[in-house]
Design a protein around this motif. Structure first.
Motif, PDB file in Angstrom:
ATOM      1  N   HIS A 122      53.741 -30.164  33.484  1.00 10.58           N
ATOM      2  CA  HIS A 122      54.099 -28.842  33.999  1.00 10.58           C
ATOM      3  C   HIS A 122      55.560 -28.864  34.457  1.00 10.58           C
ATOM      4  CE1 HIS A 122      52.959 -24.962  35.832  1.00 10.58           C
ATOM      5  NE2 HIS A 122      53.759 -25.299  36.838  1.00 10.58           N
ATOM      6  N   ASP A 153      58.544 -26.626  36.169  1.00 15.23           N
ATOM      7  CA  ASP A 153      58.803 -25.440  36.988  1.00 15.23           C
ATOM      8  C   ASP A 153      60.267 -25.035  36.910  1.00 15.23           C
ATOM      9  OD1 ASP A 153      56.230 -24.886  38.266  1.00 15.23           O
ATOM     10  OD2 ASP A 153      56.459 -26.890  39.114  1.00 15.23           O
ATOM     11  N   HIS A 162      56.661 -23.234  33.103  1.00 13.49           N
ATOM     12  CA  HIS A 162      56.354 -22.137  34.031  1.00 13.49           C
ATOM     13  C   HIS A 162      57.678 -21.494  34.430  1.00 13.49           C
ATOM     14  CE1 HIS A 162      54.601 -21.115  38.295  1.00 13.49           C
ATOM     15  NE2 HIS A 162      54.905 -20.034  37.604  1.00 13.49           N
ATOM     16  N   MET A 195      59.779 -19.208  36.449  1.00 11.94           N
ATOM     17  CA  MET A 195      59.879 -18.394  37.668  1.00 11.94           C
ATOM     18  C   MET A 195      61.286 -17.823  37.697  1.00 11.94           C
ATOM     19  SD  MET A 195      57.779 -20.984  40.095  1.00 11.94           S
ATOM     20  CE  MET A 195      57.960 -22.288  38.901  1.00 11.94           C
ATOM     21  N   ASP A 253      47.860 -23.226  40.388  1.00  8.83           N
ATOM     22  CA  ASP A 253      49.115 -23.930  40.690  1.00  8.83           C
ATOM     23  C   ASP A 253      49.506 -23.744  42.150  1.00  8.83           C
ATOM     24  OD1 ASP A 253      51.640 -25.035  40.620  1.00  8.83           O
ATOM     25  OD2 ASP A 253      52.483 -23.589  39.209  1.00  8.83           O
TER      26      ASP A 253
HETATM   27 ZN    ZN Z   1      54.350 -24.185  38.546  1.00  8.84          ZN
END
Ligand code: ZN
Ligand code: DX5
Length: 224
Positions: free
Chosen positions: A41, A43, A74, A76, A183
């Motif tokens: 994963h 971020d 992911h 953001m 998450d």
């Molecule tokens: Zn995340």
């Protein structure tokens, strides 16, 4: 597993490298791979959507070179549509965008899918499931945030369990092929509760990377 496997078939653990030792990144990734991680994963934070800045496609490309595990990116960030092609080129297997920043969510999901990558949608803790009712049948991943995004090491928000149950019911009732990923604040207490509520994938940062025994930590998350 390979990046072509159907994510909805078994419980999977996705360590978030946000909590890894970046001075030893290749070694850290090798260790979580051997410890039984199913996905990695990543971020990506832009300092606008969330109050923190991490890394971009360059690091994803570096991680792609050092592992065969599927990369779960992911985003953001605001305006994710501007960066989707770059994360695809960097080697992402999954790209997840936040519903809160997408005026044209359907368009963004198909921009990801049409480039041959699995598409996910993420919801902040306060964002209700009904915001994604009309897109669930189109996506591969529903990423439910169980903390406010921006930082690792935060406390799990208990209300998420109800949200997981609700999402699971909708997905099951319609027979959608969408996995539920949770998450934030995942550990050996909150992780198994999420799995019981219907989660398919658990993201964990601090719990795994601060454990001292990655294999034991990953195993404890799968036991429920
Ligand atoms: Zn995340
Ligand atoms: C938070 C990130 C998470 C975070 C999880 O904004 O999306 O993936 O790294 O970290 P832990 O498991 O430490 O809460």
């Amino acid at each position: 597993m390979t990046s072509n496997d159907d994510v909805s078939l078994k419980v999977m653990i996705a360590p978030s490298i946000l909590s890894a030792d970046f001075s030893q990144l290749a070694d850290e990734i090798d260790k979580i791979d051997k410890a039984g991680a199913d996905l990695i994963h990543l971020d990506v934070m832009d300092g606008h959507f969330v109050p923190n800045i991490t890394f971009g496609p360059g690091l994803v490309e570096t991680v792609r070179k050092i592992t065969n595990l599927p990369l779960d990116v992911h985003l953001m960030i605001t305006n994710p549509e501007l960066y989707i092609p770059r994360f695809v080129e960097a080697g992402a297997d999954y790209i997840t965008v936040h519903v809160e920043v997408c005026t044209h969510l359907h368009r963004n999901i198909y921009a990801i899918k049409n480039l041959g990558v699995k598409a996910g949608v993420s919801l902040n803790p306060h964002t209700p499931i009904f915001m994604v009712n009309e897109i669930l049948e189109d996506i591969d991943l529903l990423l439910l945030m169980s903390v406010n995004p921006g930082f690792g090491g935060q406390k799990f928000i208990q209300r998420t369990l109800e949200k997981i149950r609700l999402a699971k019911n909708i997905i099951k009732n319609h027979n959608y092929k969408c996995a539920i990923e949770v998450d934030g604040g995942i550990n050996d207490v909150t992780g198994p509760k999420c799995l019981k509520a219907g989660a398919d994938i658990l993201v964990a940062g601090d719990y795994i990377f601060r454990s001292g025994d990655y294999a034991k930590a990953i195993k404890s998350l799968k036991t429920f």
